[in-house]
Design an enzyme around this catalytic site. Structure first.
Site, mmCIF file in Angstrom:
data_model
loop_
_atom_site.group_PDB
_atom_site.id
_atom_site.type_symbol
_atom_site.label_atom_id
_atom_site.label_comp_id
_atom_site.label_asym_id
_atom_site.label_seq_id
_atom_site.Cartn_x
_atom_site.Cartn_y
_atom_site.Cartn_z
ATOM 1 N N ASP A 81 14.219 16.904 -7.398
ATOM 2 C CA ASP A 81 14.447 16.341 -8.717
ATOM 3 C C ASP A 81 14.178 17.440 -9.751
ATOM 4 O O ASP A 81 13.302 18.280 -9.569
ATOM 5 C CB ASP A 81 13.518 15.147 -8.926
ATOM 6 C CG ASP A 81 13.917 14.304 -10.113
ATOM 7 O OD1 ASP A 81 14.880 14.670 -10.815
ATOM 8 O OD2 ASP A 81 13.254 13.287 -10.360
ATOM 9 N N GLY B 3 13.136 16.397 -15.106
ATOM 10 C CA GLY B 3 13.445 15.768 -16.380
ATOM 11 C C GLY B 3 12.750 14.435 -16.576
ATOM 12 O O GLY B 3 12.171 14.175 -17.632
ATOM 13 N N GLY C 170 18.558 6.867 -14.662
ATOM 14 C CA GLY C 170 18.261 5.950 -15.750
ATOM 15 C C GLY C 170 18.326 4.491 -15.397
ATOM 16 O O GLY C 170 18.367 3.635 -16.287
ATOM 17 N N ASP D 215 16.276 7.314 -3.056
ATOM 18 C CA ASP D 215 14.881 7.744 -2.913
ATOM 19 C C ASP D 215 14.015 6.772 -3.691
ATOM 20 O O ASP D 215 14.473 6.148 -4.659
ATOM 21 C CB ASP D 215 14.674 9.161 -3.462
ATOM 22 C CG ASP D 215 14.497 9.144 -4.980
ATOM 23 O OD1 ASP D 215 13.354 9.184 -5.457
ATOM 24 O OD2 ASP D 215 15.528 9.070 -5.706
ATOM 25 N N CYS E 160 10.026 -3.593 15.301
ATOM 26 C CA CYS E 160 9.731 -2.204 14.960
ATOM 27 C C CYS E 160 9.006 -1.518 16.109
ATOM 28 O O CYS E 160 8.120 -2.108 16.732
ATOM 29 C CB CYS E 160 8.880 -2.145 13.693
ATOM 30 S SG CYS E 160 8.500 -0.473 13.131
ATOM 31 N N CYS F 27 7.552 1.640 15.632
ATOM 32 C CA CYS F 27 6.751 2.725 15.068
ATOM 33 C C CYS F 27 5.354 2.718 15.692
ATOM 34 O O CYS F 27 4.973 1.785 16.410
ATOM 35 C CB CYS F 27 6.655 2.594 13.550
ATOM 36 S SG CYS F 27 5.491 1.316 12.988
ATOM 37 N N CYS G 100 3.207 -0.388 14.936
ATOM 38 C CA CYS G 100 3.602 -1.624 15.608
ATOM 39 C C CYS G 100 3.492 -1.533 17.130
ATOM 40 O O CYS G 100 3.214 -2.533 17.793
ATOM 41 C CB CYS G 100 5.032 -1.985 15.215
ATOM 42 S SG CYS G 100 5.200 -2.492 13.492
ATOM 43 N N HIS H 86 4.836 2.905 9.125
ATOM 44 C CA HIS H 86 5.635 1.704 9.408
ATOM 45 C C HIS H 86 6.691 1.474 8.338
ATOM 46 O O HIS H 86 7.869 1.208 8.651
ATOM 47 C CB HIS H 86 4.736 0.473 9.504
ATOM 48 C CG HIS H 86 5.513 -0.807 9.421
ATOM 49 N ND1 HIS H 86 6.226 -1.315 10.481
ATOM 50 C CD2 HIS H 86 5.760 -1.641 8.365
ATOM 51 C CE1 HIS H 86 6.858 -2.416 10.108
ATOM 52 N NE2 HIS H 86 6.595 -2.629 8.830
#
Length: 380
Positions: free
Chosen positions: A94, A97, A218, A268, A306, A308, A311, A337
């Protein structure tokens, strides 16, 4: 260095939704994609190996924060941000700004750029379209964002128009400063608040300048979801169909799904990581508060769909215990997770576009989110 030109190829389209592949100097990324936020060169509470394990293909860094600490020159001296943070894949930075504009009284804005005082020690800095672009070059950002102003809303049409037009002038200066390299890109940022005429004007101005990709900034700044979607409906048709489209700072699973269905490819947001540090879990049945006492004796995983680490290895009771005990591991596991859930959602959406059944899948996802937590007798 790769000789590959940065480009996006479309695999399939289902109504306005697109499935594709982003080709970059640091590898390919399947779109739609969610980029975990690594503001200062780290995704909070995660190692980069852990981020990779979630299926993330690209992460985000921030010019403002990294220029203040440790400094772009130091990162460049140490081999660039990829090496510095142990991430070999693409990095989008980014421009700074948004962060500078949020400083309020600590900054002064004019046509040249923004002069501001550091939130860390009060030191004075100046960011311009040229210096922001230079800093992102030193960081070795795969995708550089042009410098823009994101005015606080609500604001008058005239105020938003003046800000947007200055951002377009800054975009032209950013583009002139950008060093073209194989596999690297710069994205322009559409501004204009929720004013349809200004969004169209901004998109057309950026098209004339020409970028490798286009972002919509914005939004997700407090407006209702309906207004955000209406703004996308107005804006997206004016963006090139052969370039990636990035909606900045969004968002919730529902926001991302609705935005993909309007033609957005990249997202994002700090939401899944911030939620992970505060005890909120994203699941295929909506959100859960892992601090709630109802989890004290619960042997089940957070989400049965899940796989992960949180989990597959731990119970809700254990995650709850970690948060009640204020153990760092709780934030680590729940962040892991949440990011894994976001990546799985992106893969689900991508496959639905390939299968040409996104509308049906969207209905199924919304129905599941609205069901609430699994009942004990339906948990198998």
């Amino acid at each position: 260095m790769t000789s590959l030109k940065f480009h996006w190829t479309q695999q399939a389209q289902d109504h306005k939704a697109r499935a594709g592949i982003l080709h970059t100097a640091h590898g390919d990324v399947i779109t739609p994609t969610f980029m975990p936020v690594g503001t200062v060169g780290t995704v909070k509470a995660m190692t980069m190996d852990a981020v990779r394990s979630t299926g993330a293909g690209i992460v985000l860094g921030n010019t403002y924060h990294l220029m203040l600490r440790p400094g772009a020159e130091l990162i460049h001296e140490l081999g660039g941000l990829h090496k510095f943070m142990d991430w070999s894949g693409p990095i989008l930075t980014d421009s700074g700004g948004f962060q500078v504009m949020s400083l309020g009284a600590l900054r002064k804005l004019n046509e040249e750029g923004v002069t501001f005082r550091s939130h860390i020690d009060g030191s004075t800095y100046k960011l311009t379209p040229e210096s922001s672009t230079d800093i992102q070059y030193l960081l070795d950002a795969t995708i550089t964002m042009c410098f823009d102003e994101c005015p606080a809303l609500p604001a008058s049409h005239d105020t938003i128009a003046s800000s947007m037009r200055m951002s377009m002038r800054w975009a032209e200066r950013s583009r002139k400063r950008f060093k073209t390299r194989p596999g690297y890109a710069q994205f322009g940022i559409v501004q204009g608040g929720i004013e349809p005429d200004l969004r169209i004007e901004s998109a057309e101005a950026l098209n004339k300048i020409g970028f490798e990709g286009y972002a919509i900034g914005g939004l997700a700044v407090g407006e209702p979801q309906e207004q955000m979607f209406e703004t996308l409906d107005v804006t997206v048709p004016y963006l090139p169909s052969d370039k990636p489209r990035y909606l900045m700072g969004v968002g919730t699973p529902q926001d991302m799904l609705g935005s993909v269905m309007r033609g957005i490819d990249m997202f994002d947001c700090v939401m899944p990581t911030r939620a992970g540090r505060t005890g909120r879990a994203y699941t295929s049945r909506g959100t859960l508060n892992m601090k709630n006492a109802c989890h004290i004796h619960d042997r089940r995983p957070i989400d049965p769909e899940c796989d992960c680490l949180a989990c597959s290895k731990h119970s809700r009771a254990y995650i709850h215990h970690l948060f009640r005990s204020k153990e760092i591991l709780g934030a680590m596991l729940l962040t892991w997770h949440n990011l894994a859930y976001y990546q799985r959602l992106m893969r689900t959406i991508h496959q639905a576009i390939l299968d040409q059944n996104l509308e049906e899948k969207a209905t199924e996802l919304h129905n599941d989110w609205n069901k609430g937590d699994w009942k004990l007798d339906e948990w198998n």
